[in-house]
Structure formats: structure tokens, C-alpha cells
Design a protein around this motif. Structure first.
Motif, mmCIF file in Angstrom:
data_model
loop_
_atom_site.group_PDB
_atom_site.id
_atom_site.type_symbol
_atom_site.label_atom_id
_atom_site.label_comp_id
_atom_site.label_asym_id
_atom_site.label_seq_id
_atom_site.Cartn_x
_atom_site.Cartn_y
_atom_site.Cartn_z
ATOM 1 N N VAL A 170 0.846 -1.276 0.240
ATOM 2 C CA VAL A 170 -0.114 -0.113 0.066
ATOM 3 C C VAL A 170 0.717 1.341 -0.069
ATOM 4 O O VAL A 170 0.670 2.263 -0.629
ATOM 5 C CB VAL A 170 -1.061 0.041 1.076
ATOM 6 N N GLN A 171 1.897 1.142 0.642
ATOM 7 C CA GLN A 171 2.863 2.311 0.856
ATOM 8 C C GLN A 171 3.481 2.705 -0.508
ATOM 9 O O GLN A 171 3.699 3.750 -0.756
ATOM 10 C CB GLN A 171 3.993 1.780 1.411
ATOM 11 N N ALA A 172 3.616 1.631 -1.420
ATOM 12 C CA ALA A 172 4.473 1.848 -2.885
ATOM 13 C C ALA A 172 3.134 2.539 -3.843
ATOM 14 O O ALA A 172 3.530 3.060 -4.902
ATOM 15 C CB ALA A 172 5.048 0.556 -3.332
ATOM 16 N N GLU A 173 1.863 2.293 -3.324
ATOM 17 C CA GLU A 173 0.635 2.464 -4.430
ATOM 18 C C GLU A 173 0.179 3.744 -4.173
ATOM 19 O O GLU A 173 -0.421 4.484 -5.044
ATOM 20 C CB GLU A 173 -0.219 1.393 -4.173
ATOM 21 N N LEU B 138 10.787 -1.557 -3.325
ATOM 22 C CA LEU B 138 9.369 -2.425 -3.065
ATOM 23 C C LEU B 138 9.015 -2.944 -4.421
ATOM 24 O O LEU B 138 8.460 -4.185 -4.405
ATOM 25 C CB LEU B 138 8.296 -1.548 -2.505
ATOM 26 N N GLN B 139 8.975 -2.126 -5.477
ATOM 27 C CA GLN B 139 8.712 -2.684 -6.717
ATOM 28 C C GLN B 139 9.361 -3.752 -7.266
ATOM 29 O O GLN B 139 8.820 -4.893 -7.533
ATOM 30 C CB GLN B 139 8.761 -1.662 -7.966
ATOM 31 N N GLY C 105 9.737 9.691 -2.640
ATOM 32 C CA GLY C 105 10.112 8.307 -2.232
ATOM 33 C C GLY C 105 10.513 7.149 -3.217
ATOM 34 O O GLY C 105 10.113 6.271 -3.299
ATOM 35 N N ILE C 106 10.874 7.875 -4.182
ATOM 36 C CA ILE C 106 11.462 6.749 -5.371
ATOM 37 C C ILE C 106 12.147 5.940 -5.071
ATOM 38 O O ILE C 106 11.787 4.760 -5.610
ATOM 39 C CB ILE C 106 11.908 8.030 -6.426
ATOM 40 N N ALA C 107 13.120 5.957 -4.560
ATOM 41 C CA ALA C 107 14.251 4.855 -3.979
ATOM 42 C C ALA C 107 13.456 3.715 -3.088
ATOM 43 O O ALA C 107 13.197 2.616 -3.744
ATOM 44 C CB ALA C 107 15.280 5.283 -3.117
ATOM 45 N N THR C 108 12.593 4.124 -2.319
ATOM 46 C CA THR C 108 11.567 3.164 -1.714
ATOM 47 C C THR C 108 10.834 2.345 -2.341
ATOM 48 O O THR C 108 10.561 1.289 -2.489
ATOM 49 C CB THR C 108 10.855 3.759 -0.293
#
Lengths: 286, 604
Positions: free
Chosen positions: B456-459, B474-475, B467-470
Motif C-alpha cells: 500500500v505504501q508503494a501505491e 518495493l517494486q 519516495g522514489i528509492a523506496t
């Protein structure tokens, strides 16, 4: 007090117009399950058709009935050409198509009749005076015709095979189909009734506002939606009640809050009902 | 008429309509929000931009122009442009918070009414908007100042082009991020997305907001290009012209939508030349509204024809290709990010899931009538019963897809907030599949898995912007798990195929794969092998058993008795909405009550 009663009379007349119009819209929703955005233009066509036929010398009631029948037939033709082929594809194509139909219809009226308002050929009637109260005969005629129309709709729905079938389809389309209801006939009859009743609503609207103009129905559409949703979409009796409430609300709001926003009150009612009670205040279904 | 000037005006208009159509497409083509009042964002943006940039009342410029408006902040046009975007987004939040939960046609009516209320306000609050007169002398940035008046239209066109190009690139990029993928998933099947634990309402609200932002920006570009703004510009037909542009171009494809806007502008402005057609000119002379009316008739007809005969538009949705799997495909064990098994292997006695007194009535019919049973941690529990026994309804009630009239569900000893719906149940650890798999039909197999596995955090929209790195880390993790699941389920050949084109068996496998990516400790499966051939059915149950050995608990509704008897222990039998029997499969098979329920009588 006199002012208030005066407003109530206008409110009841407008309520009658809305109620009749709302019944036509909700009937077609019950059977087809989609909100026809072109419905308002049946009102416009009914009013202009009556003006046209009265211009040929027909008596006003005869012209009205003839216009209702013609608009009813047009409603069936439009549905056959534009809506029915899309039915298997879900709701969205139907909604967008009905908007397209609406634009075609009222702009066609504008092409032939011009954009300016035309006076509706209702003979000038002297208002009755009751005490301090002026009761315009136009409003009384509107209320009486609306009541009669609703009684006829009631008789059709409860007393005829067609009406019973329509209610059955409206309650449970799948079950009705499985029970051997001839869907094509019911659909055609529904389109005819819906458009014809809409045409009557348009004539009554023309009587109350004395003039007709090409986008009268399109502008009136949301007011009709408000009544339909207030009464619980798909429920004819709810629509009648919803129409009266919205009509009174619009007139009282215009008199006591702000005349500039008369229709906007109806839209706010509409949005509020959708948010608080999407199935309508009086009805079931949805 | 000067052809170059006409062409420039046409292109500018097309770009502004393109921006509007992209905004509407974000709302509809990407998140499935049916907005019939889109013109409201356009209007709010236009008025905001005008009022922010107009010289203040009483100033020299105000007096020189003989203006009569009451608000003018006199700020630079760049600020006004940003303010217009913010205003559009804020209006979208207002619309969204109040009505995003409405179903399709109600949403259409509500947004349509909202736009009309707004138009009514703009027409009547003349102190703010000058009503039907409108406001003139809206600043045109740099005109005659650092851009000569003669070339101003070209400069304005270039600016519009640059802005729309930036928007197009950004929006296309956004569509491929987890945020965009989630929106497309919601458009395909919102309930399925909620059953994967997705906060669909938030995502839709964000899409609505982005669409509102673009509508506001378009309003700003429009008002400064004309130098006037009045309420008559924002009638409902504008909304439907934007719809026409979007549908012409092909929903779900922003480039197509931009092309659609170009086509719309050509058609619309082409009707100006109708007056040159000999017969029509005579008619137009009698009736001044003849030509505008004819134009709207044409637009209405086009709307009807495009929907009917051309539903995919000029450019269909892009075919997406997943990035190649990482060189070394990880072993299946890595599909789950962390081992969730406290005691792998044998089921324990403590119930991980318990239902008590569940009831669900439809009218007078009790589909579920006081059902109680427990599922042991680490078990594969079978739920069987004759047709209409209430099995699927029980799954609906446990997973929050439907609300129980009475009764409770415990997960690991707690009562999760089941009223909050399926997403809350997924967060509590319960995931489900449907009897007919609910997949995201236009997303590829790989994308279906990516949506299921995405954090959910990445979406979120925030992760899409910052927050590109995170997000990328995650991707990558999710992608590795998705590819592991594809290998595990033998779906490699259809990795880039849209789910809508899969066979029945492949759909069942993909649905199972989504649950694997979701990695819930408890999985409810509704007939996982119905309609699947026998060898594949066995294979699916072997996959289930493999997951079970790693600690996942299963509750499976199934009609294939040999499979149930072989794989499930214990078995719960339902009949007429109640639990009839419960126990190991061998005992269930001999239970006379079960035989009676299935066969209508015990053979003497």
C-alpha cells in the motif's frame, strides 16, 4: 398568510408538472435500469408538438393528446435505434448515448423553431378571486390534469396486463424473463408510455410558464431527477410524491429564500438525497 | 480569414481541450469515476485564474479598463495558473468526499447536478463574476511587453504545447507506476481490488483530484488566451464535448485522448464553414441560431455514433509488456516475503478463524441461519453442502463482501472491524477468491500479480511523486515474487496476456497466484477447481497443499468430493444455512445426516 397560500398554489401546480414528468422517467427506469438523459427533451417535444398542432386549428386538448401519441412513437423509434442495441453493453454506453440523443433533439427543435421563446396558445383566463387570494385558472387546470394523469397511470399499472407485467419486470427483470414475459413488447410499451407521459409533462410545464423554448425540458431534467430520486428510483408512486415535494420546495424556496436559485434548490435536494439516502426517501429499489 | 491565425487559434483550443480530456480520462479511463459535471473544474479554474491575476479594484489599470469586478488580487499569471490548479483539485476533493461512494448512474447525476449548482452560483453571484456580462481584460501574460502583439498567439500556443507535453509525459509515467496500475485495476473491478486489501476509495479520490487539477489548469489557459471569462462558457455541453474527445481518442490512452481533442476541435470549428454551403446559408440567414444548433446536433450525433460503432476510439489502450524477469528466477519459497508459519506441517488445535451465529436473510429467506464453526491454524478445512446451503454466502460474510445480519467473526482471537469491508479483513489476514475469478481483465497476468503483491505504501500518490528509492525497491521485490508465482503456476507463456483473454483454468490459477502474492495467513477459496479439467484440478490442490505446508490456513468451498476427501481435513457440512456435521472426511462420508441432506434419504 395570503402570500404563503399563493405560493402553495403555485407550488402544487409546479409539483403536479414535476410529478407527471417524474412518473414517465421512473417507469422507463424500472424496466430498463438506466436514467435516460434525453427524457427532458420529450417534454420539449410534447410542448412544441402541441403548439404546432394547435396552430393547424386543433383544439388544445386534442392537440395535446395527438402530441403525446407522436412523442410516444418517437420515443419507441429512438429507443429501437439508439438504446436497445447497446443494452448488453452495460450502463455507461447508454448514459452517454442518451446525452447525445438529448443534444440532437433540443437542437433540432431550435433549428426549426428558433431559439426564442414562443407563447403557448392557452387562452387568457381570468384568475378566480377567493378573498384576497388570486387563483390562476392555469394552475388549477394543471393540478387537475396532473391528478387525472396520475389516476390513469395508476389504473394502467394495477388494472391492465401490461401494467402488471411492467411492475413484474421492474421488480425482478431476470425472473420476469424466466417466467416468459415477452420482453420486446413490454420494452416498446414502456418507451411509448414514458415518452408520452413526458410529452404531457411538457405541455403542463408550458401551461404554467406560458411560453415554450427549445431547452425547457433539458433545463427541467434535473428537477425531474430530484423528484424521481426523492421518491425512490423506479417507484411510480414515490415519484408522484417526490414531484409534489420538489415543486413545493422550489416555489417556497424561490419566495422565501432567493428567487435566483429556485431550480438550484431542487439540485441541492437531489444531491442531498443521493448522499444521505441513495434509495430515496419513500421508495424501495435502486 | 488569415489561415495561420485561424490554425493557431485552432491548435491552442485543441490543446486546452486535450488537457481537459486527459483530466477526465484520469478520472474515468483510469479510475472509472463517471463524471458528468467535469465542466465545473474548468469553470472554477478559469474564474480563479482571472480573479487572482486581475489588477485590484481601484488601481490605475482597473480604472483605465472601466472594470466593475470586486475582487482582483493583481498577482502574476504564473501564480494564478497554480491557484487555478489548486482550486480545481479542491473542488474535486469536495465532490469526491461527498459522492465518490455512489454507484455509476447516481454518480453521473450527482456530478451533473453539482456542476449546475456551481453554474447557478456563478451566474447569480454577480459581485464575484459579473454574471452574464462576465469579466473582460483578463491579463494576457507578457502581451506587448516582452512578446510583440503580432506574434503573441504563436507564443501562447508554444506555451500551451510545452505545458500539455509535460502533463502528457507525467501522466503517462504515472499510469505505469503502482499508483496508475491500481487505478486501472479499480476501473476493471473495484470489488476485486478491495478484496486484495486496496484502499480503493482513497485511490479514486486521488484520481479525481488529479483530474480536477488538470481541469483547473485548462481553465486558466483558456481564460488568459481569450482575455475574457463569463459563465455562459461553462454550459453542460462542454462536459460532453470533453467526453466526446475522450471517447473519440480511446479511454485509457492519454495520447489517444489528446488526438481525440484535436479531432473534436476540427469537427467543431469545421462547422463554421457550414455557412458557406449554398443551401444552408439561406436557412442560416432566417434563423441566427441555425448554425450553432446544427453544430450541437452534429456533436450529439457523433457522441451516439462513437459509442455505438467505435467504442475503442482512435488509439486503443496500450499493450503493456512487463520488464524481463530477473536473471535468476527465485525458488517458489520466496514468493512470500517472510515465512508466516509458526508451526508448519501439522495443524494446531487453536482456531485461527472462528464464526459464531452468523445470519444473513434475503427478504424472507434465511441464506445463512446461525452458522458457527472454527478453522484450526494450519489446516485445510473443507466447506461442503448441497446447492443453496449457504456456503458462498458464509465466505462473503467472513470476507466482508456482505454484511451479516447477526453473528461474529474472530480472526486469531480478535474481532476485526468487519463492517469496514473486505479491505479491512485483508489487513486482518483473511483473503478470498471468488467462484468466478474476479480478475482485472485489461491488465496482464504480470500486472494482476503486481497489483495483488504491491505494498500500500508503494501505491499511494505520495509514493508516485516522492519516495522514489523506496518505491523502486518495493517494486523490485514484488516483481521478483510475481515472477516466482508465474513460474510456480506455469503461467510463463501468458505473462503479458491480458487476464480477460485467459482460459478458465488459467484464470483460476491466476486468482490463486494473486492470493499467493497477497500472502494472507488465511485464504478462503470458493470452488478453486470448478470447471477445470481433472489433471489441472489436482495440480491446483497440490499448489494449495504446498502453500499449506508453509503455514497458510485454508477454508475451501468445493463440490468435487474426491478432492475434498483427499485434501481437506476437517470437513464442515452445511445444510439450509446451518452446520449439519463437522469432522474428519472419513467420518463425514458415513454420517447418515449428511447422506440424507445430499441424497434426500438414507438407503434402507
Amino acid at each position: 398568510m395570503t402570500d404563503f397560500l399563493q405560493t402553495v398554489i403555485f407550488g402544487l401546480a409546479l409539483g403536479g408538472v414535476i410529478a407527471v414528468s417524474a412518473v414517465g422517467l421512473t417507469l422507463s427506469y424500472g424496466v430498463t435500469r438506466f436514467i435516460n438523459f434525453a427524457y427532458g427533451d420529450f417534454l420539449t417535444l410534447g410542448a412544441y408538438g402541441t403548439v404546432l398542432l394547435a396552430g393547424f386549428g386543433l383544439a388544445l386538448p386534442v392537440a395535446t393528446v395527438a402530441a403525446m401519441a407522436s412523442v410516444g412513437v418517437l420515443g419507441v423509434v429512438i429507443a429501437r435505434l439508439a438504446y436497445e442495441p447497446l443494452m448488453p453493453r452495460g450502463l455507461l454506453p447508454l448514459l452517454v448515448t442518451s446525452v447525445g440523443v438529448a443534444f440532437v433533439l433540443h437542437n433540432t427543435v431550435r433549428i426549426f423553431a428558433g431559439a426564442n421563446p414562443i407563447r403557448f396558445p392557452m387562452p387568457l383566463l381570468r384568475p378566480w378571486q377567493v378573498g384576497d387570494l388570486f387563483v390562476p385558472q392555469e394552475q388549477v387546470v394543471t393540478i387537475l390534469v396532473a391528478l387525472a394523469a396520475m389516476a390513469v397511470v395508476h389504473l394502467i399499472l394495477t388494472g391492465t396486463l401490461l401494467g402488471k407485467t411492467m411492475r413484474a419486470v421492474s421488480d425482478d427483470p431476470a425472473l420476469a424473463r424466466a417466467s416468459g414475459v415477452p420482453a420486446g413488447h413490454v420494452l416498446a410499451a414502456t418507451w411509448f408510455l414514458s415518452a408520452g407521459i413526458g410529452a404531457l409533462g411538457g405541455v403542463l410545464l408550458a401551461v404554467t410558464q406560458i411560453t415554450v423554448e427549445p431547452d425547457m425540458g433539458w433545463r427541467f431534467l434535473l428537477v425531474v431527477f430530484a423528484a424521481v430520486l426523492l421518491g425512490g428510483i423506479g417507484s411510480p408512486y414515490g415519484a408522484m410524491l417526490g414531484g409534489l415535494v420538489v415543486g413545493l420546495g422550489v416555489e417556497l424556496g424561490a419566495s422565501y429564500v432567493s428567487a435566483d436559485y429556485s431550480y438550484a434548490f431542487a439540485f441541492l435536494v437531489l444531491i442531498a438525497v443521493l448522499l444521505l439516502h441513495p434509495r430515496g426517501l419513500f421508495g424501495r429499489g435502486g | 480569414m488569415d489561415l495561420a491565425a485561424f490554425g493557431t487559434a485552432l491548435l491552442t483550443l485543441a490543446l486546452i481541450y486535450g488537457l481537459l480530456a486527459i483530466g477526465l480520462n484520469l478520472q474515468f479511463g483510469f479510475a472509472g469515476v463517471l463524471n458528468f459535471g467535469y465542466v465545473a473544474f474548468f469553470a472554477v479554474g478559469a474564474f480563479t485564474s482571472a480573479l487572482v491575476s486581475l489588477p485590484p479594484p481601484g488601481s490605475d489599470a482597473y480604472l483605465a479598463a472601466g472594470s466593475q469586478y470586486e475582487i482582483g488580487l493583481g498577482l502574476p499569471v504564473a501564480v494564478a495558473f497554480a491557484a487555478a490548479g489548486v482550486a480545481g483539485a479542491l473542488l474535486a476533493v469536495l465532490v469526491g468526499v461527498t459522492s465518490i461512494r455512489l454507484k455509476t448512474h447516481y454518480l453521473a447525476v450527482a456530478t451533473f447536478a453539482t456542476a449546475e449548482v456551481l453554474r447557478s452560483i456563478l451566474a447569480n453571484e454577480t459581485w464575484l463574476t459579473r454574471g452574464e456580462f462576465g469579466i473582460t481584460h483578463v491579463p494576457q501574460p507578457g502581451k506587448g511587453d516582452w512578446v510583440p502583439v503580432e506574434v503573441y498567439p504563436y507564443a501562447y500556443l508554444a506555451a500551451c504545447l510545452a505545458i500539455v507535453a509535460v502533463v502528457l509525459v507525467t501522466v503517462r509515467h504515472l499510469g505505469e507506476l503502482p499508483f496508475g496500475r491500481l487505478l486501472r485495476a479499480i476501473r476493471d473491478d473495484e470489488l476485486a481490488a478491495r478484496c486484495l486489501g486496496k484502499p480503493t476509495t482513497t485511490a479514486k479520490l486521488q484520481a479525481l483530484m488529479l483530474g480536477g487539477l488538470l481541469g483547473g489548469l485548462a481553465g486558466s489557459l483558456w481564460t488568459h488566451s481569450l482575455g475574457v471569462v463569463h459563465v455562459g462558457q461553462f454550459v453542460p455541453i462542454v462536459t460532453f464535448q470533453i467526453w466526446l474527445a475522450m471517447l473519440l481518442g480511446g479511454t485509457g490512452n492519454h495520447l489517444g485522448v489528446l488526438l481525440g481533442a484535436g479531432l473534436l476541435t476540427l469537427i467543431r470549428e469545421g462547422t463554421r464553414f457550414l455557412g458557406d454551403v449554398p443551401g444552408l446559408a439561406a436557412l442560416a440567414a432566417d434563423n441566427p441560431s441555425f448554425l450553432p444548433s446544427l453544430r450541437f446536433v452534429l456533436i450529439g450525433l457523433l457522441l451516439i455514433l462513437v459509442v455505438r460503432f467505435f467504442p475503442d476510439g482512435v488509439l486503443p489502450e496500450r499493450r503493456r509488456k512487463a520488464p524481463p524477469p530477473t536473471a535468476t528466477t527465485p525458488p517458489p519459497a520466496t514468493i512470500a516475503p517472510t515465512p508466516t508459519a509458526p508451526t508448519p506441517g501439522r495443524p494446531t488445535a487453536d482456531p485461527i478463524l472462528r464464526v459464531e451465529g452468523l445470519q444473513k436473510h434475503y427478504g424472507g429467506l434465511a441464506a445463512v441461519d446461525g452458522t458457527s464453526f472454527a478453522v484450526r491454524r494450519g489446516s485445510i478445512t473443507g466447506l461442503i453442502g448441497p446447492n443453496g446451503a449457504g456456503k458462498s454466502t458464509v465466505l462473503d460474510l467472513i470476507s466482508g463482501v456482505q454484511r451479516a445480519d447477526a453473528g461474529r467473526v474472530w480472526v486469531g482471537g480478535e474481532v476485526p472491524p468487519g463492517r469496514a469491508g473486505p479491505a479491512a479483513m485483508v489487513r486482518a489476514g483473511v483473503a478470498r477468491s471468488f467462484q468466478t475469478p474476479r480478475l482485472f481483465v485489461k491488465l496482464t497476468v504480470w500486472e494482476n500479480l503486481m497489483v495483488a503483491g504491491a505494498d500500500v505504501q508503494a501505491e499511494g500518490l505520495a509514493a508516485a511523486i516522492a519516495g522514489i528509492a523506496t518505491r523502486q525497491r518495493l517494486q523490485r521485490e514484488t516483481a521478483a515474487r510475481a515472477d516466482a508465482a508465474i513460474a510456480f503456476l506455469n503461467l510463463g507463456a501468458v505473462r503479458d496476456t491480458p487476464a480477460g483473454q485467459l482460459s478458465g483454468g488459467q484464470r483460476k490459477l491466476l486468482a490463486l497466484g494473486q492470493l499467493m502474492l497477497l500472502d494472507a495467513p488465511i485464504m478462503l477459496l470458493d470452488e478453486p477447481v470448478a470447471g477445470v479439467n481433472r489433471s489441472l484440478a489436482n495440480e491446483i490442490f497440490e499448489h494449495i497443499a504446498a502453500l499449506n505446508r508453509r503455514g497458510t490456513t485454508f477454508l475451501i468451498v468445493e463440490h468435487e468430493m474426491p478432492l475434498v476427501m483427499r485434501w481437506c481435513d476437517p470437513v464442515v457440512v452445511m445444510h439450509q444455512g446451518r452446520v449439519l456435521a463437522e469432522g474428519p472426511p472419513a467420518a463425514i462420508q458415513r454420517d447418515p445426516r449428511v447422506l440424507e441432506a445430499y441424497l434426500g434419504g438414507v438407503p434402507a
